[in-house]
Enzyme design. Structure first.
Site, PDB file in Angstrom:
ATOM      1  CG  HIS A 201      58.359 -28.659 -11.130  1.00 43.36           C
ATOM      2  ND1 HIS A 201      58.407 -27.979 -12.113  1.00 43.36           N
ATOM      3  CD2 HIS A 201      59.345 -29.912 -11.517  1.00 43.36           C
ATOM      4  CE1 HIS A 201      59.098 -28.309 -12.897  1.00 43.36           C
ATOM      5  NE2 HIS A 201      59.612 -29.696 -13.128  1.00 43.36           N
TER       6      HIS A 201
ATOM      7  CG  ASP B 275      57.058 -36.388 -14.852  1.00 43.05           C
ATOM      8  OD1 ASP B 275      57.091 -35.750 -15.384  1.00 43.05           O
ATOM      9  OD2 ASP B 275      56.676 -36.883 -13.794  1.00 43.05           O
TER      10      ASP B 275
END
Length: 491
Positions: A358, A183
């Site tokens: 998530h 990320d």
């Protein structure tokens, strides 16, 4: 068909099982946004750097056409792949890599075997045409030798020389270092992470998805690739796709930028595109991903020295009837642990995650694949997606297990969306360390049984070792399930 409907039902049932597990697990728990290191003031999210930032421009000068976005990859085990982009008209001039073992003296050359270009006709990149994306495999056996420094230049008139040290060959029993990140994006925090990765002096870099955060703006793939060039032109990168690589419809595909720009290790041809299928949208891909097939390059494997790397695709089908599941079972069943004692897996969404962000997203994948990983004696599983860091103890089926993998979430590379600071409390016994800060990891494989892991936090731009541990593999754990013709018995 009946088979397709059964597959959909199996995946959705796995999601409902995961949901039920989560509901039971979180009853009575609380969120704690500052579980660890409460005294540390974390860096705030920073926006994507402007187009004219020096790190995103690189050596490119206004109006000039030069080979750029140079990065390294792996070929078939005996070669190295150089990839670059050239957007000028005289592409023939810059379609050859010249290389040798002395600076400025090039005794071999290799023409780019594969040149691709793609266009975008959907917003936000309508009208974009990529440069010529070129891939050349350097395969002169007298030069591509482990430990040798190789100097190279793209085109005879190229004004920049690059170099790399050839990594260990598959099966070489030598220490090696792997930088791990996820990320990343292209912010000031990303630049700090890259600086710290450069200090690792690693043999390989591994990025577990969500690379550029272009999100459809294809010029941001160009700027991100310029940003990583100083490191990526010196050490090869192993990649897998994340949800931000899923740019639906760009170039008539799902992952055209990712698939075009990165060479998938072990292949002699570029991966095929994953065709855009209008009935699917992004949420459906998360719940019931299409089966793009092995040739799409969304999962792959490669061996470097004593380590077998397996990069899995979170957003391509993974149930027992899928191409990925069958491929993974064969790959795991054929590993010779005397040659590659370490097995390291990378994927995007984590199986084990105590962060509030998530939750559940990879639980269906976990239902189908965790047994394969455990019974094959996989040592470490890296994931991203959650913008924080977490390391588990060895865990299988949510219980501590001395033969299970260590799971590490490393989705803290610096992206513009910021950190995810909320954690469930109390902390499960399988969660060893967790913190929402920017950083990256360094894995040093010392020998066949011992590897040292270190998480390096970005502390006001400086590198700070915030978590470290020895990971010790037990060889007897690698043969828990019998094999038949190189295929797992549990398939």
């Amino acid at each position: 068909t009946d088979g397709t409907r059964a597959n959909v039902m199996a995946v959705r049932m796995a999601h409902w099982m995961a949901l039920g597990w989560l509901v039971l697990r979180v009853q009575g728990v609380q969120m704690d946004p500052h579980r660890n290191n409460v005294e540390y003031v974390r860096a705030a999210a920073s926006p994507t750097l402007p187009d004219d930032h020096p790190a995103l421009v690189g050596h490119r000068r206004q109006g000039e056409h030069v080979p750029e976005q140079v990065h390294l990859g792996f070929g078939n085990g005996k070669d190295m792949v150089v990839s670059w982009v050239y957007d000028g008209k005289d592409k023939e001039t810059f379609q050859t890599v010249h290389y040798g073992v002395k600076s400025g003296e090039y005794t071999a050359e290799k023409r780019a075997e594969h040149v691709v270009q793609y266009a975008c006709e959907v917003d936000p990149c309508r009208g974009y045409l990529s440069g010529h994306i070129m891939h050349a495999r350097l395969d002169d056996a007298s030069l591509i030798q482990p430990g040798k420094e190789v100097f190279y230049r793209i085109g005879k008139s190229g004004d920049e020389e690059f170099s790399f040290v050839v990594p260990p060959r598959p099966g070489d029993q030598v220490p090696m270092t792997i930088s791990v990140v996820g990320d990343m994006g292209q912010t000031n925090n990303s630049l700090a992470t890259l600086r710290h990765m450069e200090a690792d002096e690693a043999d390989v870099a591994m990025i577990v998805g969500d690379l550029s955060y272009a999100d459809g703006d294809q010029t941001r793939w160009d700027s991100w690739s310029r940003m990583i060039q100083p490191l990526a032109s010196r050490i090869p990168w192993l990649t897998t796709e994340g949800n931000h690589e899923m740019e639906i419809g760009v170039g008539g595909s799902w992952y055209v930028a990712y698939q075009s720009r990165f060479w998938i290790p072990g292949k002699v041809e570029p991966q095929t595109s994953a065709p855009y299928n209008p009935p699917f949208n992004e949420w459906e891909v998360l719940v019931n991903p299409p089966d793009f097939g092995e040739d799409a390059g969304l999962y792959h494997t490669y061996t470097v020295g004593p380590v077998k790397f397996i990069m899995l695709g979170t957003y391509t089908a993974y149930d027992k009837s899928s191409s990925q599941y069958k491929w993974l079972a064969k790959v795991l069943g054929r590993i010779d642990r005397t040659l590659t004692p370490w097995v390291v897996v990378g994927m995007h969404a984590p199986f084990y995650n105590t962060n509030f962000a998530h939750q559940m997203e990879a639980n269906a994948m976990k239902v189908f694949l965790e047994d394969l990983l455990y019974y094959s004696g996989v040592d470490i599983v890296f994931a991203g997606h959650v913008h924080a860091y977490e390391r588990t103890h060895q865990v299988y089926n949510d219980k501590l297990n001395s033969c299970a993998p260590t799971y590490i979430t490393i989705g803290d590379g610096g992206n513009r969306e910021g950190l995810e600071g909320g954690y469930y409390w109390p902390q499960p016994d399988w969660s060893a360390f967790r913190e929402a800060s920017y950083g990256h990891g360094k894995l040093k494989v010392e020998n066949a049984t011992h590897a040292h892991w270190e998480w390096v936090r970005n502390d006001d731009g400086d590198a700070n070792s915030a978590d470290s541990t020895w990971i010790v593999r037990e060889p007897q754990c690698s043969t828990a399930v019998p094999f038949s013709n190189g295929v797992h018995a549990i398939v």
